[in-house]
Enzyme design. Sequence first.
Site, PDB file in Angstrom:
ATOM      1  N   PRO A  32      85.839  71.206 -13.974  1.00 35.87           N
ATOM      2  CG  PRO A  32      87.775  72.429 -14.362  1.00 35.87           C
ATOM      3  CD  PRO A  32      86.460  72.062 -14.972  1.00 35.87           C
ATOM      4  CD  GLU A  33      81.402  70.693 -10.078  1.00 36.79           C
ATOM      5  OE1 GLU A  33      81.234  71.669  -9.318  1.00 36.79           O
ATOM      6  OE2 GLU A  33      80.567  70.375 -10.946  1.00 36.79           O
TER       7      GLU A  33
END
Length: 273
Positions: free
Chosen positions: A2-3
């Site tokens: 997840p960014e």
Amino acid sequence: MPELPEVETTRRGLAPHLEGARVQRVLLRRPDLRWPIPPEVGECLPGQRIDAVRRRAKYLLLDTAAGSAVLHLGMSGSLRVLPADTPVKPHDHVDIALAGHGAGRVLRLTDPRRFGCLLWQAPGEVHPLLAGLGPEPLGDAFDGEHLFRLSRGRKAPVKAFLMDQRVVVGVGNIYVAEALFAAGVSPLRAAGQVSRERYGRIADEIRTVLARAITRGGTTLRDFLAPDGAPGYFEQELSAYGRGGEPCSRCGRPMRQATIAQRATVWCGTCQR
Ligand SMILES: [Zn+2]
């Protein structure tokens, strides 16, 4: 992994369900994730009203009067709001059961690789992991001037400089590659040798690429309520990231690839200087 856009989309998806709801109880199915879960999570959170769901860098904070739960999704974590009787699967490590307008639901943290964390921040304090972080890329304190000032005298490649969380938070490998491609700046150039004007362009492109990813993420919000819906990481049209050896979308020459700061880096040797 997840960014920032996925974490911000997670925040936007969770906030309507959590804000104003009360924590009924906290169920920890193991004592630790990446780090031990501090006792305050189980002792202080129950009975509290969740006043806000905030994001700082890639951390999510559930703010209550007694303190804030600090969550990070690590490499493989996800958070979903589910009916309380949803069967538990092997990597569902934490349930925060809700009361009030969230009654009958749980916030469930799933994290197969356990690089995520659940920590605690006392009222009025800043957790050590959050102290010393640079500005938010979508906030007012981030612009080309900020990058220009901090970068003077730095010999590290501009790519590594932009991924330093003390410079600006949440600009991961995908987004730095895209922003540098759009700005026409080589990732190998020394940070101290990029002009003020070009840092202005880089800052604009970082904002653009992140904002576009967050907008796309809006379409996956329904997943937060679907018991089997894995939260989608966004399908994106990428110009640089993952395209080593493929023709540049501008000039048609093959994109170059190298490793910088242990991360794969792709750029066009012609369009990026
Ligand atoms: Zn090119």
